[in-house]
Design a protein around this motif. Structure first.
Motif, PDB file in Angstrom:
ATOM      1  N   ALA A 268     -12.946   1.010  -9.720  1.00 26.80           N
ATOM      2  CA  ALA A 268     -14.233   0.447 -10.142  1.00 26.80           C
ATOM      3  C   ALA A 268     -13.985  -0.965 -10.659  1.00 26.80           C
ATOM      4  N   PRO A 269     -15.041  -1.746 -10.819  1.00 19.95           N
ATOM      5  CA  PRO A 269     -14.873  -3.118 -11.308  1.00 19.95           C
ATOM      6  C   PRO A 269     -14.067  -3.181 -12.603  1.00 19.95           C
ATOM      7  N   GLY A 270     -13.083  -4.079 -12.615  1.00 21.25           N
ATOM      8  CA  GLY A 270     -12.295  -4.308 -13.805  1.00 21.25           C
ATOM      9  C   GLY A 270     -11.083  -3.413 -13.973  1.00 21.25           C
ATOM     10  N   ARG A 271     -10.990  -2.317 -13.223  1.00 22.28           N
ATOM     11  CA  ARG A 271      -9.852  -1.414 -13.397  1.00 22.28           C
ATOM     12  C   ARG A 271      -8.595  -2.002 -12.754  1.00 22.28           C
ATOM     13  N   THR A 272      -7.443  -1.632 -13.327  1.00 25.18           N
ATOM     14  CA  THR A 272      -6.159  -2.056 -12.771  1.00 25.18           C
ATOM     15  C   THR A 272      -5.669  -1.007 -11.787  1.00 25.18           C
ATOM     16  N   ILE A 273      -5.079  -1.478 -10.670  1.00 22.70           N
ATOM     17  CA  ILE A 273      -4.770  -0.609  -9.542  1.00 22.70           C
ATOM     18  C   ILE A 273      -3.317  -0.785  -9.116  1.00 22.70           C
ATOM     19  N   VAL A 274      -2.670   0.320  -8.757  1.00 21.45           N
ATOM     20  CA  VAL A 274      -1.383   0.289  -8.060  1.00 21.45           C
ATOM     21  C   VAL A 274      -1.552   1.024  -6.747  1.00 21.45           C
ATOM     22  N   VAL A 275      -1.055   0.432  -5.660  1.00 22.97           N
ATOM     23  CA  VAL A 275      -1.085   1.084  -4.355  1.00 22.97           C
ATOM     24  C   VAL A 275       0.345   1.381  -3.934  1.00 22.97           C
ATOM     25  N   VAL A 276       0.652   2.661  -3.761  1.00 17.29           N
ATOM     26  CA  VAL A 276       1.986   3.091  -3.328  1.00 17.29           C
ATOM     27  C   VAL A 276       1.929   3.339  -1.819  1.00 17.29           C
ATOM     28  N   GLY A 277       2.686   2.536  -1.072  1.00 20.06           N
ATOM     29  CA  GLY A 277       2.668   2.638   0.389  1.00 20.06           C
ATOM     30  C   GLY A 277       2.143   1.356   0.999  1.00 20.06           C
ATOM     31  N   ASP A 278       2.920   0.768   1.913  1.00 17.69           N
ATOM     32  CA  ASP A 278       2.494  -0.489   2.535  1.00 17.69           C
ATOM     33  C   ASP A 278       2.300  -0.348   4.038  1.00 17.69           C
ATOM     34  N   GLY A 279       2.025   0.874   4.496  1.00 22.75           N
ATOM     35  CA  GLY A 279       1.597   1.068   5.868  1.00 22.75           C
ATOM     36  C   GLY A 279       0.141   0.668   6.013  1.00 22.75           C
ATOM     37  N   ALA A 280      -0.430   0.963   7.177  1.00 21.91           N
ATOM     38  CA  ALA A 280      -1.818   0.563   7.425  1.00 21.91           C
ATOM     39  C   ALA A 280      -2.777   1.192   6.424  1.00 21.91           C
ATOM     40  N   VAL A 281      -2.545   2.446   6.039  1.00 21.83           N
ATOM     41  CA  VAL A 281      -3.434   3.099   5.073  1.00 21.83           C
ATOM     42  C   VAL A 281      -3.304   2.448   3.700  1.00 21.83           C
ATOM     43  N   GLY A 282      -2.071   2.207   3.268  1.00 21.50           N
ATOM     44  CA  GLY A 282      -1.891   1.562   1.970  1.00 21.50           C
ATOM     45  C   GLY A 282      -2.519   0.179   1.923  1.00 21.50           C
ATOM     46  N   LEU A 283      -2.348  -0.592   2.994  1.00 23.10           N
ATOM     47  CA  LEU A 283      -2.945  -1.926   3.038  1.00 23.10           C
ATOM     48  C   LEU A 283      -4.469  -1.839   3.028  1.00 23.10           C
ATOM     49  N   CYS A 284      -5.011  -0.858   3.756  1.00 23.20           N
ATOM     50  CA  CYS A 284      -6.464  -0.661   3.712  1.00 23.20           C
ATOM     51  C   CYS A 284      -6.906  -0.179   2.332  1.00 23.20           C
ATOM     52  N   GLY A 285      -6.021   0.536   1.633  1.00 20.33           N
ATOM     53  CA  GLY A 285      -6.317   0.923   0.252  1.00 20.33           C
ATOM     54  C   GLY A 285      -6.450  -0.290  -0.651  1.00 20.33           C
ATOM     55  N   VAL A 286      -5.590  -1.291  -0.437  1.00 21.08           N
ATOM     56  CA  VAL A 286      -5.705  -2.549  -1.177  1.00 21.08           C
ATOM     57  C   VAL A 286      -7.060  -3.193  -0.900  1.00 21.08           C
ATOM     58  N   LEU A 287      -7.439  -3.266   0.376  1.00 17.22           N
ATOM     59  CA  LEU A 287      -8.721  -3.868   0.748  1.00 17.22           C
ATOM     60  C   LEU A 287      -9.887  -3.075   0.160  1.00 17.22           C
ATOM     61  N   ALA A 288      -9.777  -1.745   0.182  1.00 17.21           N
ATOM     62  CA  ALA A 288     -10.834  -0.900  -0.376  1.00 17.21           C
ATOM     63  C   ALA A 288     -10.977  -1.129  -1.879  1.00 17.21           C
ATOM     64  N   ALA A 289      -9.846  -1.253  -2.574  1.00 15.14           N
ATOM     65  CA  ALA A 289      -9.895  -1.496  -4.018  1.00 15.14           C
ATOM     66  C   ALA A 289     -10.550  -2.838  -4.320  1.00 15.14           C
ATOM     67  N   LYS A 290     -10.204  -3.850  -3.527  1.00 16.20           N
ATOM     68  CA  LYS A 290     -10.829  -5.157  -3.699  1.00 16.20           C
ATOM     69  C   LYS A 290     -12.329  -5.066  -3.436  1.00 16.20           C
ATOM     70  N   ARG A 291     -12.699  -4.353  -2.384  1.00 20.03           N
ATOM     71  CA  ARG A 291     -14.120  -4.197  -2.033  1.00 20.03           C
ATOM     72  C   ARG A 291     -14.906  -3.531  -3.156  1.00 20.03           C
ATOM     73  N   LEU A 292     -14.263  -2.614  -3.876  1.00 18.13           N
ATOM     74  CA  LEU A 292     -14.926  -1.890  -4.953  1.00 18.13           C
ATOM     75  C   LEU A 292     -14.867  -2.614  -6.293  1.00 18.13           C
ATOM     76  N   GLY A 293     -14.284  -3.816  -6.287  1.00 16.80           N
ATOM     77  CA  GLY A 293     -14.344  -4.647  -7.485  1.00 16.80           C
ATOM     78  C   GLY A 293     -13.184  -4.541  -8.445  1.00 16.80           C
ATOM     79  N   ALA A 294     -12.055  -3.980  -7.997  1.00 13.72           N
ATOM     80  CA  ALA A 294     -10.908  -3.847  -8.892  1.00 13.72           C
ATOM     81  C   ALA A 294     -10.486  -5.195  -9.449  1.00 13.72           C
ATOM     82  N   GLY A 295      -9.949  -5.188 -10.677  1.00 14.49           N
ATOM     83  CA  GLY A 295      -9.529  -6.423 -11.297  1.00 14.49           C
ATOM     84  C   GLY A 295      -8.134  -6.840 -10.865  1.00 14.49           C
ATOM     85  N   ARG A 296      -7.124  -6.087 -11.242  1.00 13.73           N
ATOM     86  CA  ARG A 296      -5.722  -6.371 -10.911  1.00 13.73           C
ATOM     87  C   ARG A 296      -5.273  -5.346  -9.886  1.00 13.73           C
ATOM     88  N   ILE A 297      -4.716  -5.790  -8.761  1.00  8.85           N
ATOM     89  CA  ILE A 297      -4.280  -4.879  -7.702  1.00  8.85           C
ATOM     90  C   ILE A 297      -2.813  -5.147  -7.417  1.00  8.85           C
TER      91      ILE A 297
END
Length: 351
Positions: free
Chosen positions: A173-202
């Motif tokens: 959610a907006p402002g939350r800090t995020i860690v993404v474990v995994g740098d395959g296509a799903v993990g990278l899309c997870g980064v994009l999804a977190a950004k889309r949802l308004g995450a603060g630090r990714i």
């Protein structure tokens, strides 16, 4: 027609097979214009998942409808469609609640039941899609997409929807800090999804320069290449002495789950979408002591595609960047090798 067939571990072949046809009134036949190799396809390729007999493989594809059964009213020949990786009826309680991957009419991965509702491998020139009207998603106003749009649309069949599922499950959610474990296509899309949802630090956990570059392009503010206790310590350092509000686990191994669990703060949330392998498990006592919420599982792509499609068509997200290699269908054996050896993030196949 030509199709990708898996015969055994490390044994991928492109062979002739019968062209699909409408068998049931709810069927459609789709001419595939783009398909791809999924990380989960590597499990049988590596021998982790048993292969009982040679079979068509692939569950991510887009294309044009060639024919439909008598009961298919909302789709017509010539429609351009996205195929989510599991078929669904759209009418049972699970589908109505948005959990299309647990459709009551189906049994197991790939959409198979005793009425013949089975989807053939998507890494071929054409596919018969059961329950077509409730499974396929029409792309409005699109005939034959250009290269960039084609890649973006193809991600919606699985990896972008799965990254989005991880983010929602981890309560991004907006402002939350995020860690993404995994740098395959799903993990990278997870980064994009977190950004889309308004995450603060990714924070993206990655050791590969090419994947780190995509992660930053998608919205990662920090990269951590350390693992284990050192990785956890680095996350804590970056976040001023605390751990992440939300962690996305996008691999499915014992090691990745442990990394994810120890990167989330007490009271935080973990969303897991990696197909569990290699002894991955959830330590209930640790969750109890730390009050960590764990959610996730197989992504209901059919539920998510409409809203993600709107953002793709509006140019707000471009998940197709995960396709860094493109090959012809005849090169499918090499595509699997490239993915297995991590020489490619994700390979697009042109039938």
């Amino acid at each position: 027609m030509r199709a990708t067939i898996i015969h055994g571990p490390g044994d991928i072949r492109v062979e002739d097979r019968d062209y699909p046809a409408v068998h049931l009134p709810t069927d459609a036949v789709v001419k595939v214009t783009a398909a791809c190799v999924c990380g989960s396809d590597l499990w049988p390729y590596r021998g982790v998942k048993p292969i009982r007999r040679p079979s068509a493989i692939g569950h991510e594809f887009i294309g044009v409808i060639e024919s439909v059964g008598a009961d298919v009213g909302a789709l017509r020949e010539g429609d351009f469609v996205i195929a989510p990786f599991v078929v669904s009826c759209g009418a049972c309680p699970q589908c109505r609640n948005g959990v299309t991957v647990a459709c009551d009419r189906l049994a197991g991965w790939g959409g198979k039941d005793d009425a013949g509702h089975r989807i053939d491998g998507g890494q071929g020139q054409a596919v018969r899609v059961p329950l077509a009207e409730s499974t396929l998603v029409k792309v409005p106003g699109v005939g034959e997409p250009d290269e960039a749009l084609r890649k973006n649309l193809l991600t919606l069949s699985d990896v972008m929807a799965t990254g989005h599922h991880a983010a929602l499950s981890a309560r991004v959610a907006p402002g939350r800090t995020i860690v993404v474990v995994g740098d395959g296509a799903v993990g990278l899309c997870g980064v994009l999804a977190a950004k889309r949802l308004g995450a603060g630090r990714i924070i993206a956990m990655s050791r590969h320069a090419d994947r780190q570059a995509v992660a930053r392009e998608f919205g990662a503010t920090d990269i951590v290449d350390e693992r284990g206790d050192e990785g956890v310590a680095k996350v804590r350092e970056l976040l001023g002495g605390v751990l992440a509000d939300s962690v996305l686990e996008c691999v499915g191994t014992k090691e990745s789950m442990e990394q994810a669990l120890h990167s989330v703060r007490p009271g935080g949330a973990l969303g897991f979408v990696g197909v569990p392998t290699g002894g991955a498990e959830i330590p209930l006592r640790y969750l109890f002591d730390k009050n960590i919420t764990v959610s996730g599982g197989m992504a209901p792509a059919r539920t998510y595609i409409p809203e993600l499609l709107a953002d793709v068509l509006a140019g707000r997200i471009n998940p197709g960047r995960v396709f860094d290699v493109e090959m012809s269908l005849e090169e499918a054996p090499e595509a699997y090798k490239a993915m297995d050896e991590r020489r490619a993030i994700k390979v697009l196949l042109r039938p």
